[in-house]
Design an enzyme around this catalytic site. Structure first.
Site, PDB file in Angstrom:
ATOM      1  CD1 TRP B 317      -2.645   1.854   0.719  1.00  5.89           C
ATOM      2  CD2 TRP B 317      -1.214   2.327   2.365  1.00  5.89           C
ATOM      3  NE1 TRP B 317      -2.942   3.116   1.175  1.00  5.89           N
ATOM      4  CE2 TRP B 317      -2.078   3.433   2.187  1.00  5.89           C
ATOM      5  CE3 TRP B 317      -0.226   2.401   3.354  1.00  5.89           C
ATOM      6  CZ2 TRP B 317      -1.984   4.579   2.955  1.00  5.89           C
ATOM      7  CZ3 TRP B 317      -0.135   3.546   4.111  1.00  5.89           C
ATOM      8  CH2 TRP B 317      -1.007   4.616   3.911  1.00  5.89           C
ATOM      9  CG  HIS B 318       3.733   2.464   3.159  1.00  2.00           C
ATOM     10  ND1 HIS B 318       3.412   1.497   4.072  1.00  2.00           N
ATOM     11  CD2 HIS B 318       3.654   3.640   3.817  1.00  2.00           C
ATOM     12  CE1 HIS B 318       3.144   2.080   5.240  1.00  2.00           C
ATOM     13  NE2 HIS B 318       3.278   3.365   5.110  1.00  2.00           N
ATOM     14  N   GLY B 319       3.670   1.585  -1.416  1.00  2.00           N
ATOM     15  CA  GLY B 319       4.210   1.748  -2.766  1.00  2.00           C
ATOM     16  C   GLY B 319       4.812   0.445  -3.242  1.00  2.00           C
TER      17      GLY B 319
END
Lengths: 78, 384
Positions: B317-319
């Site tokens: 989700w962060h990347g």
């Protein structure tokens, strides 16, 4: 029904103490962690046909044996 | 203009919070004023990037349509997993396209806050499936999504909690309490973000960046860890403070994370609204489903898989960059190891209450956490 639920809880917590002290905070004392909580919700659904969604209730509303019993009873009546 | 940074933003914020305080103290509804102030800041912040503004509005319209349609289908067809899956997938799709785009070097559907707004939409979809949400007021849903204080970086509020505050008209006593807490948090946040995080960032850039010896790396991990805390916790404290003044008791996102004695404790104190979102909407559901389908013969194995999966998704989700995925996996594995250790070890059970054990556990955990931040920073990729 109460006894069945208490037995279930004692089983999940791996501790008979919940039966003698049903007002103890189960999360504070470490008796129930996130994993046991998931198992508890499943067990309530299986045994009593009551579905409680994980995000539905605040932890503070379901943190003692007595509160859990009250909630399940209320749902069974509904 | 950016949210919670620069003189322009703060001057506007302070001026625009004054009418809110007056309305609150005179026991008037703050609902319409929240619309006004959110609209003002959104237009100012997104005004310089019209394409982002369009994406934001487009997503909000799409999401509103989606949750209303899903609610209709849920009422008509009950707990249908097939429809439910489609609703979650559609809510998530713009974020997935955006994240893949970033990893591939192009930007599609990207707008400030896309990662955070998705959580709020998916929460509503999931709770509609659960039967916990039985009606959705589309205007209130839009207000919930666009409330400017937490639009771009959290905290992640929950719709039912938000609506409860949104519908309320506070008494003078209640609002006085909200106002004083709000002012305190706002000032604390400014101090954290401007003074503490600014200083630490200077130290990071001036003395540590570019050096890769073991001691420098350890120093980088610690300074970066504290920098990240003051930066993010400062931001969130400002967001929570402004929300309180506007009559919304936005949940806190941090609770002294560096005092945590083990990794589970850490995740109950760090980015709390994110970790509890993952707990409620991914971990617990995965575990219930696993027990039902008897996916694992051993409950500890199940917990370990659940924890690793949960944190891996959080990392993604962060990347999609390798350091974010590594960060998620790292925390998942540590959580799983600690879970097994705490359940199996007699040594742990005998000593967990003792002072020396708690002190030792705190120290080890602090270093584990700091190493995690070093991974998260991406700085290690310069070394490898």
């Amino acid at each position: 029904m109460e006894e069945k639920l208490l037995n279930l809880l004692a089983d999940l917590c791996d501790d008979e103490e919940v039966k003698s002290n049903p007002d103890e905070d189960l999360f504070e004392s470490g008796l129930i962690d996130s994993l046991a909580f998931a198992e508890l919700l499943y067990a309530i659904e299986e045994n009593f046909g009551v579905i409680i969604a994980p995000s539905e209730v605040e932890r503070s509303d379901i943190n003692t044996a007595n509160k859990i019993i009250a909630l399940v009873k209320e749902r069974m009546r509904a | 203009m950016s949210f919670f940074s620069g003189y322009e933003f703060f001057v506007c914020l302070f001026v625009l919070l004054i009418p809110a305080a007056v309305l609150g103290m005179t026991q008037k509804s703050l609902k319409w004023y929240r619309w006004v102030i959110s609209a003002f800041f959104i237009i100012r912040v997104y005004g310089s990037t019209p394409i982002q503004f369009l994406y934001l509005l487009g997503y909000v319209v799409f999401a509103t349509y989606l949750v209303k349609l899903y609610l209709f289908l849920r009422t008509k067809y009950g707990r249908n997993k097939y429809i439910y899956g489609h609703a979650v997938f559609l809510a998530l799709l713009p974020l997935v396209i955006y994240k893949i785009g970033v990893a591939q070097g192009f930007s599609l559907f990207g707008f400030l806050g896309i990662s955070y707004i998705c959580f709020r939409v998916i929460q509503v979809v999931i709770e509609t499936y659960d039967g916990v949400i039985c009606e959705i007021n589309e205007l209130q849903f839009v207000e919930f999504l666009l409330f400017f204080t937490s639009l771009s970086s959290g905290p992640i509020d929950r719709s039912r909690r938000f609506n409860e505050d949104d519908d309320r008209i506070w008494t003078r006593e209640e609002y006085t309490e909200l106002l004083s807490t709000g002012i305190y948090k706002l000032i604390l946040g400014i101090f954290y973000k401007v003074v503490c995080s600014g200083l630490l960032y200077y130290v990071l850039q001036t003395y540590l960046d570019g050096h890769y010896g073991p001691l420098y790396l350890a120093g980088y991990a610690y300074v970066y860890g504290f920098y990240l805390f003051f930066d993010f916790a400062g931001y969130c404290a400002m967001a929570v403070g402004a929300s309180y003044i506007l009559g919304i008791r936005m949940p806190d996102n941090f609770n002294k994370p560096f005092l945590s004695v083990d990794i589970k404790d850490f995740w109950n104190r760090w980015h709390i609204t994110l970790s509890s979102w993952f707990r409620d909407f991914i971990f617990t559901r995965f575990m219930i489903d696993s027990v039902r389908k008897k996916r694992f013969s051993n409950r500890l194995t199940g917990a370990a898989v659940g924890l690793i999966l949960n944190m891996l998704i959080m990392g993604v989700w962060h990347g999609l960059e390798p350091h974010y995925i590594a960060y998620g996996l790292y925390h998942g594995c540590i959580l799983a190891l600690v879970e097994v250790y705490q359940k199996k070890s007699g040594f742990y059970k005998r000593n967990k209450q003792k002072k020396w054990y708690i002190a030792l556990s705190w120290f080890i955990n602090l270093n584990v956490v700091m190493f995690g931040f070093l991974i998260f920073s991406g700085y290690l990729s310069n070394v490898l």
